[in-house]
Design an enzyme around this catalytic site. Structure first.
Site, PDB file in Angstrom:
ATOM      1  N   THR A  90      26.810  20.411  53.684  1.00 26.15           N
ATOM      2  CA  THR A  90      27.651  19.947  54.778  1.00 26.15           C
ATOM      3  C   THR A  90      28.736  19.062  54.209  1.00 26.15           C
ATOM      4  OG1 THR A  90      25.706  19.935  56.233  1.00 26.15           O
ATOM      5  CG2 THR A  90      27.569  18.609  56.948  1.00 26.15           C
ATOM      6  N   ARG A 117      21.770  30.022  65.172  1.00 26.34           N
ATOM      7  CA  ARG A 117      21.139  28.758  64.796  1.00 26.34           C
ATOM      8  C   ARG A 117      22.161  27.637  64.771  1.00 26.34           C
ATOM      9  NH1 ARG A 117      21.875  24.890  60.299  1.00 26.34           N
ATOM     10  NH2 ARG A 117      19.898  23.748  60.096  1.00 26.34           N
ATOM     11  N   ASP A 161      22.066  20.026  62.773  1.00 29.58           N
ATOM     12  CA  ASP A 161      22.333  18.667  63.243  1.00 29.58           C
ATOM     13  C   ASP A 161      23.811  18.301  63.240  1.00 29.58           C
ATOM     14  OD1 ASP A 161      22.120  18.753  60.325  1.00 29.58           O
ATOM     15  OD2 ASP A 161      22.399  16.592  60.407  1.00 29.58           O
ATOM     16  N   GLY A 175      18.716  20.186  58.427  1.00 35.81           N
ATOM     17  CA  GLY A 175      19.226  19.952  59.778  1.00 35.81           C
ATOM     18  C   GLY A 175      18.177  19.797  60.842  1.00 35.81           C
TER      19      GLY A 175
END
Length: 367
Positions: free
Chosen positions: A227, A255, A258, A281
Site C-alpha cells: 500500500t 475484495r 482496510d 488488511g
C-alpha cells in the site's frame, strides 16, 4: 528561502531549525539515506524494550510505500536502490511543495500519494496488483483532522488517481465511501482522468499473479509493496492522512481491505494523530487499527510512539497479521513502527531534509 516557507516551518513545531530550501529546489538542501555515513538526521533512537520512542521530530510530511518483505542490500542493484529512494523522495517533494506554498495538509497528502500512484514500483495506481480475474480494483481514502471529514473509494477500475477521487467524495458529496462503477462514474463526471485497465498493467505484477496462481515457479521472493500512504501537518497545525492501494495479489474480485476504511487504514484527528497503515488488511479492519491508535492517545493517555507500538506490535499480530503505520502529530513527532520484516517509508523535516528507508536493516521489525 521564501517568507512563506519561514512562516510555515516555524509554526509547525517548537525549536524549529533555520529554514533550509525544500529538497533540491534550492541549493543547500539534502537528502538523507538512513543508515548511511554522513546522514545526520533528526532521528530519536529506538528506546530499550518497553519504552517506545518516536523515530523523528520536526517532521511535516511522511510517506510509505508498503510493509512486507523489505529490500535486501545483497539483492538490490544501485539502479534499483535509486529508483525506490527517488520514488519516495519524489512523493515527499510533491507534498512538500504544497506545504511550502502555504497549502493545506489535505492537499499535501493528496499530492504525495498521487506521485506514488503514478510510480509503477508501488502497489497503487499504475503499479496496482492483479486480482484473481487478472483485473485491477483500486481503493483509496483521505481524512482531514480539523473536522474529521473523510472520503474514500473502493473497487474502482478506471480512475488514474484514486486518492483524488477520494478527496472529491469528501468535498463534493454528503457521503464518505463510494464503490465500484458508481465511484468510477462520479470521478469521471467531476473531471478526473480516466484510464483503461491496461494502464495499470506492469510485467512485474503479472509475474506475481502467475506465481500466486502456481503457474510459474519463480526463483527468489516476490517483493510485496502492499500500500502507499501519506501523513502531513500544515502551518495551521491541521493534520491529514491518505492511503491508496491495489490490494492483494490474486485477491477475490470485489475484495476490499482496510485502505479505504476510515479508522482502519486511514485516520486523522487534530489533537491526536494522522496515520496511514499498510499490511494485512483484514487484520487492520478487525482491529480498527488507526482509530485505536488515536483513541489510545486521546482516552488512554499514551503518547504517539507508545500508542503506535501497542497497536502495531502488540495488538494486531495477536489477530494473525503484520504490517506497519506512519504516524504524525501536530508538533512534528513522527513514528513508523511495524511488525512486518520491513516498511518502505520516508519523511520530510522542517529544515527541508528528506530521509528515505528502504532496506530491511534500515527498518528492522519492532519487537
Amino acid at each position: 528561502m521564501t517568507r512563506n516557507s519561514t512562516r510555515r516551518l516555524a509554526t509547525v513545531g517548537a525549536g524549529a531549525l533555520s529554514v533550509a530550501a525544500l529538497l533540491a529546489a534550492v541549493p543547500g538542501s539534502s537528502t538523507v539515506f538512513a543508515g548511511r555515513p554522513g546522514g545526520a538526521e533528526p532521528v530519536v533512537a529506538q528506546a530499550a524494550k518497553g519504552k517506545p520512542r518516536p523515530d523523528a521530530r520536526h517532521v511535516v510530511l511522511a510517506v510509505h510505500g508498503g510493509a512486507g518483505t523489505a529490500l535486501k542490500r545483497e539483492n538490490t542493484t544501485p539502479a534499483q536502490e535509486k529508483a525506490y529512494r527517488d520514488g519516495l523522495a519524489d512523493a515527499l517533494r510533491a507534498g512538500g511543495k504544497v506545504l511550502d506554498d502555504g497549502g493545506t495538509s489535505v492537499a499535501a497528502v493528496e499530492a504525495a500519494v498521487r506521485s506514488l500512484e503514478d510510480n509503477p514500483l508501488f502497489n497503487a495506481g499504475k503499479g496496482a496488483v492483479f486480482n484473481e480475474d487478472a483485473g485491477h480494483e483500486l481503493d483509496a481514502s483521505i481524512m482531514r483532522g480539523s473536522d474529521l471529514a473523510a472520503g474514500a473509494v473502493a473497487g474502482v477500475r478506471n480512475v488514474r488517481n484514486p486518492v483524488s477521487a477520494a478527496r472529491l467524495v469528501m468535498e463534493k458529496t454528503k457521503h464518505v465511501l463510494l464503490a465500484g462503477e458508481g465511484a468510477d462514474d462520479f470521478a469521471a463526471r467531476n473531471g478526473l482522468q480516466t484510464v483503461t485497465q491496461d494502464y495499470y498493467w506492469t510485467e512485474k505484477r503479472w509475474q506475481e499473479l502467475l506465481k500466486a496462481k502456481g503457474q510459474q515457479k519463480g526463483s527468489g521472493e516476490t517483493l510485496t509493496q502492499g500500500t502507499v500512504g501519506a501523513v502531513a501537518v500544515d502551518a495551521k497545525r491541521d493534520l491529514a492522512a491518505a492511503t491508496s492501494t491495489g490490494g492483494m495479489t490474486n485477491k477475490m474480485a470485489g475484495r476490499v481491505g482496510d485502505s479505504p476504511v476510515v479508522g482502519a487504514g486511514t485516520y486523522a484527528k487534530n489533537g491526536t494523530v494522522a496515520a496511514s497503515a499498510t499490511g494485512a488488511g483484514e487484520v487492520f479492519l478487525r482491529g480498527a487499527a488507526t482509530a485505536t491508535l488515536s483513541n489510545l492517545i486521546e482516552f488512554g493517555g499514551a503518547n504517539l510512539a507508545e500508542a503506535a507500538y501497542e497497536v502495531l506490535v502488540e495488538r494486531l499480530p495477536e489477530l494473525g497479521g503484520t504490517g506497519g503505520v506512519i504516524a504524525l502529530d501536530a508538533h512534528g513527532v513522527f513514528d513508523a513502527p511495524h511488525s512486518s520484516e520491513g516498511m518502505l517509508h520516508g519523511y520530510l523535516t522542517e529544515d527541508g531534509r528528506t530521509v528515505t528507508k528502504i532496506f530491511a536493516d534500515e527498518t528492522p521489525a519492532n519487537s
